[in-house]
Design a protein around this motif. Structure first.
Motif, short mmCIF file in Angstrom:
data_model
loop_
_atom_site.label_atom_id
_atom_site.label_comp_id
_atom_site.label_asym_id
_atom_site.label_seq_id
_atom_site.Cartn_x
_atom_site.Cartn_y
_atom_site.Cartn_z
N VAL A 128 0.83 -1.20 0.00
CA VAL A 128 0.00 0.00 0.00
C VAL A 128 0.87 1.26 0.00
O VAL A 128 0.64 2.19 -0.78
N THR A 129 1.90 1.26 0.87
CA THR A 129 2.76 2.44 0.91
C THR A 129 3.55 2.58 -0.39
O THR A 129 3.75 3.69 -0.88
N GLY A 130 3.97 1.46 -0.96
CA GLY A 130 4.69 1.51 -2.24
C GLY A 130 3.81 2.09 -3.34
O GLY A 130 4.26 2.92 -4.13
N GLY A 131 2.56 1.66 -3.37
CA GLY A 131 1.63 2.19 -4.36
C GLY A 131 1.38 3.67 -4.18
O GLY A 131 1.41 4.44 -5.15
N ALA A 132 1.19 4.09 -2.93
CA ALA A 132 0.94 5.51 -2.65
C ALA A 132 2.16 6.35 -3.00
O ALA A 132 2.04 7.44 -3.59
N LEU A 133 3.35 5.85 -2.65
CA LEU A 133 4.57 6.59 -2.96
C LEU A 133 4.76 6.73 -4.45
O LEU A 133 5.22 7.77 -4.94
N THR A 134 4.43 5.69 -5.20
CA THR A 134 4.62 5.74 -6.64
C THR A 134 3.61 6.69 -7.29
O THR A 134 3.98 7.58 -8.04
N VAL A 135 2.32 6.51 -6.94
CA VAL A 135 1.29 7.30 -7.60
C VAL A 135 1.31 8.76 -7.11
O VAL A 135 1.44 9.70 -7.90
N ALA A 136 1.20 8.93 -5.79
CA ALA A 136 1.14 10.30 -5.26
C ALA A 136 2.53 10.90 -5.08
O ALA A 136 2.77 12.05 -5.43
N GLY A 137 3.45 10.11 -4.54
CA GLY A 137 4.79 10.61 -4.23
C GLY A 137 5.56 11.04 -5.47
O GLY A 137 6.13 12.13 -5.52
N GLY A 152 -2.71 19.79 2.23
CA GLY A 152 -1.43 19.47 1.62
C GLY A 152 -0.47 18.89 2.65
O GLY A 152 0.25 17.93 2.38
N LEU A 153 -0.48 19.49 3.85
CA LEU A 153 0.40 19.01 4.92
C LEU A 153 0.03 17.59 5.34
O LEU A 153 0.90 16.77 5.61
N VAL A 154 -1.29 17.31 5.38
CA VAL A 154 -1.74 15.96 5.72
C VAL A 154 -1.18 14.96 4.71
O VAL A 154 -0.66 13.89 5.07
N VAL A 155 -1.25 15.32 3.42
CA VAL A 155 -0.71 14.45 2.37
C VAL A 155 0.81 14.29 2.55
O VAL A 155 1.34 13.18 2.46
N MET A 156 1.51 15.40 2.81
CA MET A 156 2.97 15.33 2.96
C MET A 156 3.37 14.47 4.15
O MET A 156 4.30 13.66 4.07
N ILE A 157 2.65 14.66 5.28
CA ILE A 157 2.98 13.86 6.46
C ILE A 157 2.64 12.38 6.19
O ILE A 157 3.40 11.48 6.54
N GLY A 158 1.51 12.16 5.52
CA GLY A 158 1.13 10.79 5.15
C GLY A 158 2.18 10.14 4.26
O GLY A 158 2.55 8.98 4.46
N LEU A 159 2.69 10.90 3.28
CA LEU A 159 3.71 10.36 2.38
C LEU A 159 5.03 10.14 3.11
O LEU A 159 5.78 9.21 2.79
N THR A 160 5.32 11.01 4.09
CA THR A 160 6.54 10.82 4.89
C THR A 160 6.46 9.49 5.65
O THR A 160 7.42 8.71 5.66
N TRP A 161 5.27 9.26 6.27
CA TRP A 161 5.10 7.98 6.97
C TRP A 161 5.18 6.82 5.98
O TRP A 161 5.85 5.82 6.25
N ALA A 162 4.50 6.96 4.80
CA ALA A 162 4.53 5.90 3.80
C ALA A 162 5.98 5.62 3.38
O ALA A 162 6.38 4.46 3.22
N PHE A 163 6.77 6.70 3.22
CA PHE A 163 8.16 6.50 2.84
C PHE A 163 8.92 5.70 3.89
O PHE A 163 9.58 4.71 3.56
N TRP A 164 8.82 6.12 5.16
CA TRP A 164 9.60 5.43 6.20
C TRP A 164 9.11 4.00 6.41
O TRP A 164 9.91 3.09 6.64
N GLN A 165 7.77 3.78 6.33
CA GLN A 165 7.26 2.41 6.47
C GLN A 165 7.81 1.53 5.35
O GLN A 165 8.30 0.42 5.56
N HIS A 166 7.76 2.06 4.10
CA HIS A 166 8.25 1.30 2.95
C HIS A 166 9.77 1.10 3.04
O HIS A 166 10.28 0.05 2.68
N PHE A 167 10.45 2.12 3.56
CA PHE A 167 11.90 2.06 3.73
C PHE A 167 12.28 0.91 4.68
O PHE A 167 13.11 0.05 4.35
N PHE A 168 11.64 0.88 5.86
CA PHE A 168 12.01 -0.13 6.86
C PHE A 168 11.51 -1.53 6.46
O PHE A 168 12.22 -2.52 6.65
N SER A 169 10.27 -1.61 5.92
CA SER A 169 9.82 -2.95 5.52
C SER A 169 10.60 -3.41 4.28
O SER A 169 10.81 -4.60 4.08
N GLY A 170 11.08 -2.45 3.48
CA GLY A 170 11.93 -2.78 2.33
C GLY A 170 13.26 -3.35 2.79
O GLY A 170 13.76 -4.34 2.25
N LEU A 171 13.85 -2.72 3.83
CA LEU A 171 15.10 -3.26 4.40
C LEU A 171 14.86 -4.68 4.90
O LEU A 171 15.68 -5.57 4.69
#
Lengths: 110, 130
Positions: A9-18, A48-67
């Motif tokens: 889900v976070t990968g999809g959001a990061l790709t489409v929205a990010g 906009g800030l809600v989206v940015m904070i959401g994408l920040t969380w999506a990034f870090w979640q995807h980052f750590f689960s990716g590791l």
């Protein structure tokens, strides 16, 4: 299970929205002062800030689960307890990193 | 023929196949993932270290090679990685072969268009036209 779904889900959001946001941001910088002002207005709007904070969380979640996945790909970490521990850790680390990122952006550096 | 004596599943398939590159795409995905670990950390820390996020500061940052070059790599790697990921999701949910391939094409075109627009913007900034 949850972490695996979150990874998708976070990968999809990061790709489409990010990535759309990344392209818009670069084009806005390249386009001049007015186009950047338009971007900044949207980005700093409460929604906009809600989206940015959401994408920040999506990034870090995807980052750590990716590791985690990179380690699993090496054939390590399949024992039930270890696997569960690292799953839970990705969620905790992502929440902490999101808070730290915004704490730094809003509180320390501005 | 597998390379080395590794007994892991990866070690067994690496180098297999008539062209000797079964698993090559899989390896490439991981290679890009690892690159993105470094590049995305670079991006977050760079943005955090900039004195301001106003346009003049960003232009100055992206005009210098230390900003423009990693950002170029980040754009290429992130669009490629996003495309790879969405393709895997499509493979899991679209079971009609024609639809699956058509969806891959549409995703690839969107990713290439997005990457090209981003790289054009970066070039414009880096070469002083912005």
């Amino acid at each position: 299970m949850l972490v695996s779904i979150l990874h998708r889900v976070t990968g999809g959001a990061l790709t489409v929205a990010g990535l759309a946001l990344l392209a818009w941001w670069l084009l806005a910088i390249a386009g001049g002062a007015e186009s950047y002002a338009r971007f900044a207005t949207v980005a700093t709007h409460p929604l906009g800030l809600v989206v940015m904070i959401g994408l920040t969380w999506a990034f870090w979640q995807h980052f750590f689960s990716g590791l985690r996945h990179l380690f699993l790909d090496m054939g390590a970490g399949y024992e039930l307890k270890v696997n569960k521990l690292f799953s839970v850790l990705t969620i905790a680390a992502a929440l902490f990193a999101t808070a730290a990122t915004w704490f730094f952006f809003v509180g320390v550096n501005r | 023929m597998s390379i080395g004596k590794s007994a892991t599943p990866l070690g067994k398939v690496r180098g297999l196949g008539s062209a000797g590159q079964v698993g090559g795409h899989w390896i490439e995905e991981r290679f890009i993932s690892v690159a993105l670990v470094l590049l995305s950390l670079w991006l977050i820390f760079s943005l955090a270290m900039l004195p301001s996020l106003d346009r003049d500061t960003l232009v100055e940052w992206l005009r210098a090679p230390a900003g423009a070059v990693p950002m170029t790599l980040f754009v290429i790697a992130s669009f490629k990685h996003g495309l790879d990921g969405l393709k895997v999701v499509v493979d899991d949910y679209v079971h009609t072969e024609g639809n699956r391939i058509a969806t891959h094409y549409v995703l690839a075109m969107a990713a290439i268009a997005g990457a090209a627009l981003s790289l054009f913007a970066l070039a414009k900034i880096a070469f002083g036209a912005a």
